[in-house]
Write a protein that holds these residues in place. Structure first.
Motif, short mmCIF file in Angstrom:
data_model
loop_
_atom_site.label_atom_id
_atom_site.label_comp_id
_atom_site.label_asym_id
_atom_site.label_seq_id
_atom_site.Cartn_x
_atom_site.Cartn_y
_atom_site.Cartn_z
N GLU A 1 0.81 -1.22 0.00
CA GLU A 1 0.00 0.00 0.00
C GLU A 1 0.84 1.26 0.00
O GLU A 1 0.41 2.31 -0.49
CB GLU A 1 -0.92 0.00 1.21
CG GLU A 1 -2.01 -1.05 1.18
CD GLU A 1 -3.00 -0.88 2.32
OE1 GLU A 1 -2.87 0.13 3.05
OE2 GLU A 1 -3.89 -1.73 2.46
N ILE A 2 2.05 1.18 0.53
CA ILE A 2 2.91 2.36 0.58
C ILE A 2 3.27 2.85 -0.81
O ILE A 2 3.62 4.03 -1.00
CB ILE A 2 4.18 2.05 1.40
CG1 ILE A 2 4.96 3.34 1.70
CG2 ILE A 2 5.05 1.03 0.68
CD1 ILE A 2 6.17 3.11 2.59
N SER B 1 -0.57 -1.63 -6.40
CA SER B 1 -0.34 -1.37 -4.99
C SER B 1 -1.20 -2.24 -4.07
O SER B 1 -0.93 -2.34 -2.88
CB SER B 1 -0.60 0.10 -4.67
OG SER B 1 -1.95 0.43 -4.94
N ARG B 2 -2.27 -2.85 -4.60
CA ARG B 2 -3.20 -3.67 -3.81
C ARG B 2 -3.78 -2.88 -2.64
O ARG B 2 -3.89 -3.36 -1.51
CB ARG B 2 -2.49 -4.92 -3.28
CG ARG B 2 -1.80 -5.76 -4.34
CD ARG B 2 -2.77 -6.34 -5.33
NE ARG B 2 -2.09 -7.18 -6.34
CZ ARG B 2 -2.70 -7.77 -7.35
NH1 ARG B 2 -4.01 -7.60 -7.53
NH2 ARG B 2 -2.03 -8.49 -8.22
N HIS B 3 -4.14 -1.64 -2.94
CA HIS B 3 -4.68 -0.77 -1.90
C HIS B 3 -6.07 -1.25 -1.51
O HIS B 3 -6.85 -1.74 -2.33
CB HIS B 3 -4.74 0.68 -2.40
CG HIS B 3 -4.77 1.69 -1.30
ND1 HIS B 3 -5.93 2.03 -0.63
CD2 HIS B 3 -3.78 2.43 -0.75
CE1 HIS B 3 -5.66 2.94 0.27
NE2 HIS B 3 -4.34 3.21 0.23
N ASN B 4 -6.41 -1.10 -0.20
CA ASN B 4 -7.71 -1.56 0.28
C ASN B 4 -8.85 -0.68 -0.20
O ASN B 4 -9.96 -1.16 -0.42
CB ASN B 4 -7.71 -1.62 1.81
CG ASN B 4 -6.75 -2.69 2.34
OD1 ASN B 4 -6.54 -3.71 1.69
ND2 ASN B 4 -6.17 -2.44 3.52
N ASP B 5 -8.62 0.59 -0.37
CA ASP B 5 -9.66 1.53 -0.80
C ASP B 5 -9.76 1.48 -2.33
O ASP B 5 -9.10 2.22 -3.05
CB ASP B 5 -9.34 2.93 -0.31
CG ASP B 5 -10.51 3.88 -0.46
OD1 ASP B 5 -11.51 3.49 -1.10
OD2 ASP B 5 -10.43 5.01 0.07
N LEU C 1 -8.80 -5.06 -11.95
CA LEU C 1 -8.43 -5.47 -10.60
C LEU C 1 -9.34 -4.90 -9.52
O LEU C 1 -9.55 -5.56 -8.48
CB LEU C 1 -6.98 -5.04 -10.31
CG LEU C 1 -5.89 -5.72 -11.15
CD1 LEU C 1 -4.53 -5.12 -10.84
CD2 LEU C 1 -5.87 -7.21 -10.89
N TYR C 2 -9.90 -3.69 -9.71
CA TYR C 2 -10.58 -3.01 -8.61
C TYR C 2 -12.08 -2.80 -8.85
O TYR C 2 -12.78 -2.36 -7.94
CB TYR C 2 -9.92 -1.65 -8.36
CG TYR C 2 -8.51 -1.77 -7.83
CD1 TYR C 2 -8.27 -2.03 -6.50
CD2 TYR C 2 -7.42 -1.63 -8.69
CE1 TYR C 2 -6.98 -2.14 -6.02
CE2 TYR C 2 -6.12 -1.73 -8.22
CZ TYR C 2 -5.91 -1.99 -6.88
OH TYR C 2 -4.63 -2.12 -6.40
N GLU C 3 -12.61 -3.08 -10.03
CA GLU C 3 -14.04 -2.93 -10.28
C GLU C 3 -14.77 -4.19 -9.78
O GLU C 3 -14.53 -5.29 -10.29
CB GLU C 3 -14.31 -2.72 -11.76
CG GLU C 3 -15.77 -2.56 -12.12
CD GLU C 3 -16.43 -1.40 -11.41
OE1 GLU C 3 -17.51 -1.61 -10.82
OE2 GLU C 3 -15.85 -0.30 -11.43
N PRO C 4 -15.68 -4.03 -8.80
CA PRO C 4 -16.35 -5.22 -8.23
C PRO C 4 -17.43 -5.80 -9.14
O PRO C 4 -17.64 -7.01 -9.16
CB PRO C 4 -16.93 -4.71 -6.92
CG PRO C 4 -17.13 -3.25 -7.13
CD PRO C 4 -16.04 -2.81 -8.07
#
Length: 821
Positions: A620-621, A660-664, A706-709
């Protein structure tokens, strides 16, 4: 002399030449400065140029001009003296314009030169051959007009004209000597010797100036024909080109034959005949010097002519012919003065190291086998002559051998390259070889000379850099070559040390180390897989930055590429925090150090973001670091325009967001959309690609994947982006792979098709490009006929082969059926 009025003769307009005065040519008053002086070939050429400049007003063709000149040479013009004057002037005009006169006119000219004496047929034929036009002439433009004369053109033509006068003068003296009495023969022989020496100088000057026009093939061929003619005059026979090339055994055998002749131990039947009257008449003749051959070899080496290497081998063979001939005459002669002269000719005619180096240069990058042959012949000759023509490890020969290598992808070529460089370096740093060129070497000059070996060292480093990480240890070998360059540099500036004192003799070689050599080594450290190379890259750039370092003498200042390669090389460090810290320190040095004169650069920041993506992959950093770097660049771009983020910067930040595999997830999609829309607003229309690239579309589609649910929304948005990429010609292999993973196989085939992709889909890609719908660039079974395109030659060959195989199979089956029945 001026051109008179036009006259009508046989339906052709031509000019007639009329004199300004009737004073005979031989009674013209002379100035006090030129009184009593013999006219030299250069003076004669200058007088001819004045005559031609006065006659430049003629617009008639070559035939008309020749015809009018021939009319002027007829006896009807005036008295006998006027006839001689007209004859000489006509000959000069025609030779100046490379125009041949009729045979009868040339006979009259030759007879006028002999003061009414009739020449024999053989003598007249030999003199008449001197009027044959030379291959060299000034080129013309596309519309047929003469090209504007350059300085070398005028000089070359003047030297050629002076040579023709000198050759004619020698032939006339030889003809006089043949028909002279014993009382006059001694004086004529002395005049012939002086005339032949002048002709030798005229040959040398003509070869020198014609060979300087290395981009003119006719000029070089003229120089070759001149040196062959000169050699034939010395040997007394015709010179033929050697089409078979050089042979190592034959060359070595001829050198040993020369040495035996000089020692008085050789007797060859074909060269042992008694000298005839022609040999007695060639008292002042000397063959072409090594400098004359080098002038032509240098012209060949810098030209773009075909088969120039074979022509250089023919010239080397010609030098050996002269050396063998002179050596046999040395063995036969009993006159000490003549023997000393012939011995000097033999030493001057043997091809030395520089001759072989220029011949090797002509084969550079094309024929490795001939280069190896020339190098082996050179080594054999050096050993046979005990180093009289140069050393086995002569810097010139090794330099051009190294430069002739085209690639290190072949193991044998790489081995030769490193071996030749090692021998070159060992020779130039050896104190025993100090003053090698100053003592004579292969130049024969008293002035100390050195060879600049920079390009040879850099060439080896560049060939190693092209290997990248395919060859283990390429970076360490390139670094060793760079250290050897510094050793040559120190010796060339401080001199060799002998017994604690600097040698007065000059260094053999010099080196000028520039930033490109350092950047090539840093690029190898960037591509290397060894973790220790990251520290070596830091050490190398520290040497370039810090002028107070003990080993910084001769080190160039770094460039932007130097910092980029070093920052990227830090990605192999195992300590990620240490790598980021060193990268940030280098960026601060780049912006603060005024001595470098570089300032902040977007390329270095792009390399830093690339390092972040590699070090913090999946953390995430990474998202925070990338966004902070982008904000820093936006702030500094207000002061320094060189730091303004470009398309590559946005693509790298979007990649950092996606990996980054960010949670948000909502924040990631929002940031990526903002960056994409920022570039989209800069496009003037739907088909442009001024700001958007295929990497931008790939990272945008990857982040949605990767991030669209929602699966339906994901598929719809990816298909929309793919359609836009098709319109802008930005469909790369990566964009195609994202679409293939987001939709079903049936939908993918309906969207993309099957077979080859349209060319306008991939026209503007900067990343890896795909040619077929499966993401490949070709392979087995990909030779399909495209609509509107003609089948290629390979496709036709495959069809023909399949047809032959089918017919052979049918014949075999028919034969088997007949056998069974």
């Amino acid at each position: 002399w001026t051109f008179g009025a036009r006259t009508q003769t046989s339906g052709h307009h031509h000019h007639t030449i009329t004199p300004h005065h009737t004073t005979p040519h031989h009674k013209q008053p002379t100035s006090s400065s030129s009184k009593g002086r013999r006219p030299t070939p250069t003076m004669i050429a200058g007088a001819r140029r004045q005559l031609i400049s006065r006659a430049a007003g003629s617009r008639s063709g070559p035939f008309t001009f020749a015809h009018s000149a021939a009319q002027a040479a007829r006896p009807s013009v005036g008295s006998a003296s006027a006839f001689h004057h007209h004859a000489h002037q006509t000959e000069r005009i025609c030779r100046r314009r490379r125009i041949g006169l009729p045979v009868q006119e040339r006979w009259s000219l030759h007879n006028s030169r002999q003061r009414g004496q009739r020449l024999s047929t053989a003598t007249a034929a030999s003199i008449d051959a001197q009027f044959s036009p030379l291959p060299f002439k000034r080129r013309v433009t596309a519309d047929g007009r003469p090209r504007r004369a350059r300085k070398l053109d005028v000089r070359s033509e003047a030297k050629l004209d002076a040579l023709e006068d000198a050759k004619h003068h020698v032939e006339r003296l030889r003809a006089d000597l043949l028909s002279a009495t014993e009382n006059r023969s001694e004086g004529l022989r002395e005049q012939l010797s002086v005339a032949e020496e002048a002709m030798n100088a005229a040959y040398s000057q003509a070869i020198k100036y014609t060979s300087r026009q290395s981009q003119d093939a006719h000029a070089i061929q003229t120089a070759v024909s001149l040196i062959n003619d000169w050699t034939g005059r010395f040997i007394g026979g015709d010179i033929r080109n050697n089409d078979k090339g050089l042979n190592k055994k034959k060359m070595t055998r001829r050198v040993h034959e020369i040495l035996r002749s000089l020692n008085g131990n050789n007797c060859t039947p074909d060269m042992n005949a008694a000298t005839d009257s022609k040999d007695e008449m060639r008292t002042g003749m000397s063959p072409p010097s090594r400098k004359d051959y080098i002038n032509i070899l240098r012209a060949h080496s810098t030209s773009k002519a075909l088969r120039k290497g074979e022509q250089c081998e023919a010239l080397i063979s010609r030098m050996m012919d002269v050396a063998v001939y002179s050596a046999h005459r040395y063995a036969e002669s009993e006159d000490e003065d003549e023997r000393e002269k012939l011995k000097r000719i033999v030493e001057e005619s043997l091809p030395d190291s520089k001759v072989f180096a220029l011949a090797i240069k002509c084969y550079a990058g094309s024929t490795p086998a001939r280069i190896d042959l020339l190098k082996s012949i050179h080594d054999e000759l050096c050993q046979a002559t005990d180093g009289q023509i140069g050393s086995v490890d002569d810097p010139y020969v090794l330099f051009h051998c190294i430069k002739s290598i085209k690639t290190f992808n072949i193991a044998a070529m790489m081995t030769k390259g490193y071996d030749w460089l090692g021998r070159l370096h060992e020779f130039v740093v050896d104190p025993k070889n100090a003053g090698y060129f100053g003592n004579g070497g292969d130049t024969g000059e008293s002035t100390p000379q050195s060879i600049d070996v920079t390009s040879a060292y850099v060439h080896v480093i560049r060939l190693s850099a092209r290997l990248r990480d395919s060859s283990p240890g390429a970076a360490s070998k390139a670094r060793d070559v760079l250290d050897k360059m510094h050793e040559v540099y120190r010796l060339s500036n401080s001199g060799h040390e002998r017994l604690g004192e600097a040698s007065a003799l000059p260094a053999v070689a010099t080196a000028d180390i520039r930033y490109n050599a350092y950047n090539l080594v840093l690029g190898l450290y960037r591509d290397s897989r060894n973790a220790d190379d990251s520290f070596k890259a830091l050490d190398l750039i520290e040497r370039m930055i810090d002028p107070r370092a003990s080993d910084s003498i001769g080190v160039p200042l770094p460039t932007i590429d130097s910092f980029v390669y070093t920052v990227l090389a830090l990605g192999k460090m195992q300590d990620s925090a240490k790598a980021i810290e060193e990268a940030e320190r280098l960026i601060d040095l780049l912006e603060v150090n005024e001595r470098l004169g570089l300032g902040a650069s977007v390329a270095v920041y792009n390399a830093y973001i690339t390092l972040l993506n590699k070090v913090y992959h999946g953390q995430e950093i990474l998202f925070d670091k990338a966004m902070a770097t982008l904000a820093t660049m936006d702030d500094k771009s207000k002061t320094y325009s060189s730091v303004k983020p470009d398309s590559e910067t946005i693509a790298l930040v979007m990649k950092a967001c996606s990996i980054s595999r960010h949670n948000d997830r909502g924040r990631i999609l929002s940031v990526v959309s903002q960056l994409f829309n920022k570039l989209l607003d800069q496009e003037p229309n739907d088909n442009s690609h001024e700001s958007l690239t295929d990497l931008i579309y790939f990272n945008k589609m990857k982040s949605i994947e990767l991030y669209e649910p929602d699966a339906d929304v994901k598929r719809e948005r990816i298909e929309t982006l793919f359609s836009e990429a098709c319109q802008r010609g930005l469909v790369s292999a990566a964009v195609l792979s994202v679409l293939r993973g987001a939709v079903s196989a049936k939908d993918f085939e309906l969207t993309v098709g099957k077979g080859r992709l349209p060319e306008h889909w991939t026209a503007n890609c900067v990343g890896p490009r795909a040619l077929y719908t499966d993401g490949s660039r070709g392979g087995e079974g990909k030779m399909v006929n495209r609509k509107g395109k003609s089948s290629s030659r390979i496709g036709k060959q495959k069809k023909a082969y399949a047809e032959r195989a089918r017919r052979a199979k049918e014949r075999k089956a028919g034969k088997f059926f007949r056998t069974m029945t």
